[in-house]
Scaffold this active site. Sequence first.
Site, mmCIF file in Angstrom:
data_model
loop_
_atom_site.group_PDB
_atom_site.id
_atom_site.type_symbol
_atom_site.label_atom_id
_atom_site.label_comp_id
_atom_site.label_asym_id
_atom_site.label_seq_id
_atom_site.Cartn_x
_atom_site.Cartn_y
_atom_site.Cartn_z
ATOM 1 C CG HIS A 100 -1.402 -26.346 -8.660
ATOM 2 N ND1 HIS A 100 -1.955 -25.469 -9.562
ATOM 3 C CD2 HIS A 100 -0.484 -27.069 -9.368
ATOM 4 C CE1 HIS A 100 -1.415 -25.653 -10.765
ATOM 5 N NE2 HIS A 100 -0.511 -26.625 -10.659
ATOM 6 C CG ASP A 136 -4.110 -22.778 -8.968
ATOM 7 O OD1 ASP A 136 -3.420 -23.047 -7.958
ATOM 8 O OD2 ASP A 136 -3.945 -23.336 -10.072
ATOM 9 C CB SER A 159 1.622 -25.342 -12.905
ATOM 10 O OG SER A 159 0.785 -26.333 -13.451
#
Length: 528
Positions: free
Chosen positions: A267, A300, A378
Site C-alpha cells: 500500500h 500487503d 508502514s
Amino acid sequence: MSDESTTPDPQGPDGPAQPQSAPREETGIIDLTATQAIPEPGVPDPVAGHGAPGPVSGASGRAVGSSADSGSSPDSGSSPDTAVDWFDVFGPEHPTEGPGVPARADATWGSDRADALADEAHRAAYAPPTVPAMTSTGAPTPMSAVPLEEDPATPSNAAPPTPHPAVGAAPRRRRGLLIALIAAMCLASGLIGGVAGQLIDDRMTLGSTPLPEPGPGSTARPAGSVANIAATALPSVVTIQVSVDGGSDTGSGFVVDTRGHILTNNHVVSAAADSGDITVLLSNGDTEKARIVGRDASYDLAVLKMDRTDLKPLQLGASDQVVVGDQVIAVGAPLGLEQTVTTGIVSALNRPVSPGGGNEASYINAIQTDAAINPGNSGGPLLDMSGKVIGVNSAIARVPGTTGSTGGNIGLGFAIPSDQARRTADQLIATGKATHPVIGVKLDRTFSGDGAQVLSDSDAVTAGGPADKAGVKPGDVIIGFEGRRIRTPDQLIVAIRARAVGDKVTLKVVRNGREIDLPMTLEADPGK
C-alpha cells in the site's frame, strides 16, 4: 609582704645550715599575690614571711590540707623544718585569733610544750596540698598534667590530700576551660580555613583548567541495547517517497540483500504501480530512484530495486519463535520523520488483520505490538533484541466509530510476520509475483455463529480442490485449523495464508452436530 627569706632552718638534717638566698624563677604555679620558687630536693625550705591571712574552709576555719600533706607531723619521721612546707612558701600569714582559728593549747596556762603542740596543730590545720615534683629539666610539671606527689615522709595510711579550693581546684578548672576553648577555636579555624581553601582551589581550577572531555568509547553502547541495535539497523532502513499526479506519500522500507532490493508494504507504492516516481532516501541523506520489482496485495508486501549495491541488508529472523512479551524495536519514518526509533513489546500473536478493501484487501496473521507505529512507519522493520527483523510494520488500529485513513498510534500496531515476508519476498524477487495457498471453499460472511461456515450453495466447494479432496461439504462449519480454534472467517483465511503451498494441515468441522477431523494438503491459488 616578703616574697623570699634568707633565714635558714637552724636544725636541718645535716646540721646547721649556711645562710642562702633562694633564686626567684617562674614556676608555672600562679599564686594570688606573687610567684615563688619551688625548693630543690635536699635544699632547706625557707620560712614564709608575714602577710595577709590565708583562705579557710568550713565553719571550723580549717584550711584545706593536713599535716600529712605538709610533712610537719612529729610522727612522720622527718623534721617539719626539712619537709617542703607549701604554706610557708606561698601562703600569706594566717590569723592567730578570731572565728575559725583553733584556740592555742596554752591559752589557759603557759607551757613551752603546750606552745609547741599548739603551733604544730595550728600549722596542721592550715596545711595545703603537697607541691608537685620537679621535672628532669628542673622546670616544674604542670599541676593539671600529673597528680600531686605524695610526701615520702607521710605515713602510707595517711588520708589523701584534699585540693585547696582557692589555689588548687579553681586554677585547674579555669585552665581546663581555657585549654578546651583554645582547642575548639583551633578546630573551628582549621575547618573554616580548609573549606575556604577548597573553594579557592576549586575556583582557580575551574578558571584555569578546561573541563575534562569524554574519553574514547564514551558513546559506545553494549551489544543488545536499544541504542546499539538502532545504530546498527538505521543505515539499512530507508524512507520511501512516492509522487503521483502532483501528490505524494511517504513510507518506509529496509534493505534485504546486497543487490539493492528493498522490502516494503504494497500500500506504500501501489499508487505508483502504473505511473509515478519512487524515491528512496538513505540514512546518510543520499537519494536514489527505485522501481517496483513485484507486489502482492493479499500479503500487503512489495519489493523495490535501486542501483545502489553497497548497503548492508538486515537479517530476517524467525517469527515463529516470537512469544508475547518479547521486547521489540520499530524503525521508520512516521509522519515523515525519517530515522525514527520506537520501542515496545509483542502484545499479541496471530492477530487476524484485514486492512484495505476490494482487490487491495489484505489478510495478515499479524504480530501485535505496543511500539509506537504511525502513518509513515508502514514497510519499516520490527526488530527483536538481537537486531533481526521479525516483522514488517503494516497497520495500526483505529478507534471504533472513526472513519477515514487518517489516525495515529493508540498503542496497537500490527506487523506481517517475517516468516511470511521472507517467502513472499523470495517469490517477488524471483518471479515478480507471489503464490499463496487456498483450500477451495466459499465462506458465508453473514454467519454469526462460532466458526467459519461454508456456503450451502452447490458450488461452495471447488471441485477437485483441497477441501473437496478432504471431504468438506457445503454447510459445514470449520471450527479448527491445525489445532487452533477458529471463530471468524478472517481467522481461517489468515491462518491458511500464513502457511506455504504444499503444507499438510487438518481441519476440524461440525456437521449435523458432530465434529469431524479432515486432513488435507494446501495448494496454490489457481487465479494467481
